[in-house]
Design a protein around this motif. Structure first.
Motif: not given
Length: 132
Positions: A14-18, A61, A63
Motif C-alpha cells: 500500500h504505497q499511500q499508507s506506506k 517516508d 517507500l
C-alpha cells in the motif's frame, strides 16, 4: 522439524499508507515500510555480529519500489532509499507481524538511548565498512 511459520496467502504493498499488508487466513497484519526498513535483516543494518548494528534513522517516508521473491522462502523488498539487501524470510516476516509492537518500542527506545531523532538523516559514517 522446526516450527515453520505460515506462508502469507496474500501480500499487498500500500504505497499511500506506506504499509505492507500480509494476510494469514483470517489474520491481516499491516507492517509500516519504515518498520520493515529499520528492522531489515541485512548486514548493512544488523552488522556482522552482535554490537555492530547500525541504528537506522530518517526512514519515515521510505517507500517500497519493488518486492522480489527469493526462492520459496523469502522476499526482498527494494526500498526507495536504495536499500535492497534485506532478505525477509517467511519466518522473520511472521515474527515481525507477531511482535510488531514490542519491536517498534525497542526501536524507539534505542533512538532515545542514543539521543537520536527518528527523522534525522543517516550520516555517511554511521555505518561501517564491510570491506567492499
Amino acid at each position: 522439524m522446526s516450527n515453520k511459520a505460515p506462508l502469507p496467502q496474500n501480500i499487498v504493498v500500500h504505497q499511500q499508507s506506506k504499509v505492507l499488508e500480509l494476510v494469514y487466513g483470517a489474520d491481516i497484519y499491516k507492517l509500516p515500510f519504515e518498520f520493515l526498513r529499520v528492522w531489515s535483516p541485512s548486514a548493512e543494518v544488523r552488522g556482522h555480529s552482535v554490537g555492530q548494528e547500525t541504528l537506522q534513522t530518517g526512514k519515515r517516508d521510505v517507500l517500497i519500489n519493488n518486492i522480489e521473491q527469493v526462492g520459496h522462502y523469502a522476499i526482498k523488498p527494494v526500498f526507495s532509499d536504495g536499500h535492497d539487501s534485506g532478505i525477509y524470510s517467511w519466518e522473520y516476516l511472521y515474527e515481525m507481524c507477531q511482535n510488531y509492537e514490542a519491536m517498534w518500542q525497542d526501536y524507539l527506545g534505542r533512538l532515545e538511548k542514543e539521543g537520536v531523532d527518528r527523522d534525522a538523516p543517516m550520516t555517511k559514517d554511521a555505518g561501517h565498512s564491510c570491506g567492499h
